[in-house]
Design an enzyme around this catalytic site. Structure first.
Site, PDB file in Angstrom:
ATOM      1  N   HIS A  53     -10.282  -4.568  10.326  1.00  0.00           N
ATOM      2  CA  HIS A  53     -10.969  -4.260   9.066  1.00  0.00           C
ATOM      3  C   HIS A  53     -12.202  -3.389   9.313  1.00  0.00           C
ATOM      4  CE1 HIS A  53      -8.370  -7.158   7.096  1.00  0.00           C
ATOM      5  NE2 HIS A  53      -8.919  -6.869   5.935  1.00  0.00           N
ATOM      6  N   GLU A  67       0.815  -1.222   0.000  1.00  0.00           N
ATOM      7  CA  GLU A  67       0.000   0.000   0.000  1.00  0.00           C
ATOM      8  C   GLU A  67       0.844   1.266   0.000  1.00  0.00           C
ATOM      9  OE1 GLU A  67      -0.743  -2.603   1.979  1.00  0.00           O
ATOM     10  OE2 GLU A  67      -2.718  -3.244   1.234  1.00  0.00           O
TER      11      GLU A  67
END
Lengths: 333, 327
Positions: free
Chosen positions: B129, B60
């Site tokens: 998450h 990322e």
């Protein structure tokens, strides 16, 4: 591959000596408190940037680096007086006094900046290469960083992407053996940095970074590879910095004997002595050259920096965001 | 006016901008061959090819930096981060490179990237998450932060974000991609600054953004039909900068404020809105402002605990009734 001519070598000797004296003058200005903040100096490593950029097309190819960035900017074409004025924090500086020593930018000359998070420029360099590929140019992206940056995750992420997308980027590792104050063998499992690149199936090379003839030859080969569309390349240059990591560094972690050994392999003296031995230069000519350079730095860079204005306080918030961007308000009317 | 799902609106914005400008690209994990986790780029790989719809490795910070570097050359990357939780890893490049490069280069270099990423708590995805990170991005000078509550906003904010010369972070929501709503047939750019009056009212202002706008609208309906309270709902689609004038205008009308956020209260949107009220229209208040926020916990897996951690429309109704002395 071309060889450096005598004229090239004399020009490079002058430029390297200029870089040395420029940095030493920065040191003095820092001690005089005319330069604030952090200051990372380049003496000892001159043959690296000079040899590689000599083999490239400065002003055409893109260069990005870390915080030890003054000399790389000048080699791309940034006027030295603007680099010095930036260190002084002046409005006339390369980055209008907003960046400082670690954030020299000269985008007109395609010097895309100095960045101060170790390893931060790796993905930016890969992105510049992606931009070159999308636009179809023949430029290359060159990323100059030190050995210690290779211990960041961004090194591995970036080399992987550069290779998987076969992008025109040259990674130049100036291995000066220290990450801030920690010697490479105390922080890094594999000392030869070029070996670490085999994990990304990328061609690489390791050469003496103190001899500009050797650096230039290796850089030519690397740049030819990248520019011809064969993908990325990693070039490791073995070098040494004479001063501490930055001005706030006492340099107490290095043995004097080690420093003395490296002083014997000074990149400027190697080239100077080679030219003298070949009968192309005399000791007096060299001495005169040095005096000229010292004088030039005073009358050009220092005078300009001292006489330049400070940025205006009312401009504090300028450059945070784009001014008058129509899309902020729903698009052009 | 066509009814589109939120993901379809985002896909349409990508498609129109990529058709117009060959330097608009999209990059992220699984956005190409796989079509995108939330279908935001579905079909575009076949249309624009692998050089412009880029499947990235799971790196990322690395690929966000690649997009930023490309933007230095005039490329307009739309960087998708599959879940906002992974944006913690990309914060170095977002905060240190994209947001600061214009300033520290004295205006020479800009990073006109869009970073799209869904935040929010979905269903039992666990603590790693379920993050809501808007408060983190809001504190970064040089970065615009917007958050669409409708398909129309999702379309228009992405279109404007791609064209804007600043880096723009678009905070989406995992539970909203299938939401339907009207989107103009003609090209439309939503302003990147300001706020919308999602429902006019006169007794109390409910400030929401993204999913909490919908909780506020449901609450306003209940308050009107069952309790005779007229609530105004302000949609703070721009979180950075926040609409100081819009916030003050509404308080000057209703004199009461409740900020509804899916995130924890601490150092959040609510704190900031309440500070703006203090600074701009304190003497317009009839009573102390209130926050309706998430519990300050890592989001639990257990469904009952998870529901208890996140506010809903009933919590908003209760807060209003307490404010009016009716509960």
């Amino acid at each position: 591959m071309s060889q450096l001519t005598t004229a090239d070598k004399k020009r490079l000797l002058r430029n390297m000596l200029y870089a040395r004296r420029f940095e030493e003058r920065c040191y003095e200005a820092y001690v005089e408190r005319k330069i604030g903040g952090f200051l990372h100096l380049y003496p000892g490593q001159e043959a690296c940037a000079h040899g590689v950029i000599e083999a490239a097309r400065p002003g055409h190819d893109y260069v990005i680096t870390g915080y030890r960035d003054h000399v790389h900017a000048i080699l791309c074409g940034a006027p030295p007086k603007e680099v010095m004025a930036e260190l002084f924090g002046k409005e006339t500086g390369s980055s209008k006094g907003r960046g400082g020593s670690m954030h020299i930018f000269d985008v007109a000359h395609r010097f895309m900046g100095g960045y101060a998070l170790v390893g931060g420029p790796f993905p930016l360099a890969v992105g510049i290469a992606k931009g070159i590929k999308l636009k179809g140019g023949d430029e290359i992206s060159m990323c100059f960083l030190g050995d210690a940056a290779n211990n960041q995750g961004s090194f591995h992420e970036s080399l992987n992407m550069a290779k998987v997308w076969e992008l025109p980027v040259l990674f130049v590792c100036e291995n000066n053996l220290y990450g801030i104050g920690t010697r490479i063998d105390r922080s890094t499992a594999v000392l030869d940095q070029y070996k670490r690149v085999c994990g990304y199936d990328m061609p690489s090379n390791q050469v003496d970074g103190q001899d500009i003839d050797i650096v230039y030859a290796a850089a030519q080969e690397a740049i030819e590879h990248v520019r011809s569309g064969k993908g990325p390349y990693f070039l490791e240059l073995m070098t040494y910095r004479y001063r501490g990591h930055s001005m706030s560094d006492s340099n107490a972690y290095r043995a004097k004997e080690e420093e003395q050994e490296w002083n014997k392999r000074d990149p400027i003296y190697i080239l100077r002595d080679r030219l003298i031995a070949a009968g192309e230069l005399t000791a007096d000519e060299y001495s005169d050259l040095d005096k000229d350079i010292l004088q030039e730095i005073e009358t050009d860079a220092i005078k300009y920096s001292e006489e330049s204005p400070e940025p205006k306080i009312e401009d504090l918030e300028k450059y945070v965001l784009a001014e008058n961007d129509p899309y902020v308000h729903g698009g052009p009317k | 006016m066509a009814e589109l799902m939120y993901w379809e609106a985002i896909r349409r914005a990508h498609d129109e901008e990529m058709a117009r400008d060959p330097l608009v690209i999209a990059m992220g994990e699984d956005i190409g061959v796989a079509g995108g986790t939330y279908k935001a780029t579905q079909g575009l790989y076949d249309k624009y090819g692998p050089e412009r719809i880029i499947d990235t490795p799971i790196s990322e910070n690395g690929y966000t930096g690649v997009g930023i570097g490309a933007s230095f050359l005039g490329v307009r990357p739309v960087i998708e981060i599959m879940s906002v939780n992974f944006a913690w890893l990309a914060l170095d490049q977002i905060a240190n490179s994209a947001a600061k490069v214009r300033y520290m280069s004295g205006g020479q270099l800009t990073a006109p990237v869009v970073v799209r990423t869904p935040g929010g708590t979905a269903h039992q995805l666990g603590a790693q998450h379920s993050a809501r990170m808007e408060k983190v991005f809001m504190g970064i000078a040089g970065l615009r932060v917007v958050t669409p509550s409708t398909p129309k906003q999702a379309y228009g904010l992405l279109k404007a974000g791609i064209r804007c010369n600043d880096p723009v972070l678009i905070n989406e929501h995992e539970l909203m991609y299938n939401m339907k709503g009207d989107v103009p047939d003609a090209e439309y750019f939503h302003p990147l600054e300001g706020s919308d009056i999602a429902r006019p009212g006169k007794d109390v202002t409910l400030f929401g953004y993204n999913i909490s706008v919908h909780w506020c609208l449901q609450a306003a309906e209940i308050l009107a039909s069952q309790h005779g309270i007229s609530a105004e709902v302000i949609d703070l689609y721009s979180l950075s900068p926040l609409d100081r004038a819009g916030i003050a205008d509404s308080i000057s009308k209703t004199h009461r404020a409740i900020v509804v956020e899916e995130a924890e209260a601490i150092v959040g949107v609510g704190s900031e809105v309440m500070a703006i009220i203090n600074e701009t229209c304190f003497y317009e208040l009839d009573t102390a402002p209130v926050r309706v926020s998430a519990a300050h916990v890592p989001i639990p897996f257990n469904h009952t605990l998870e529901k208890a951690a996140i506010p809903n429309a009933n919590d908003v109704v209760k807060a209003v009734l307490v404010m009016f002395g009716k509960a």
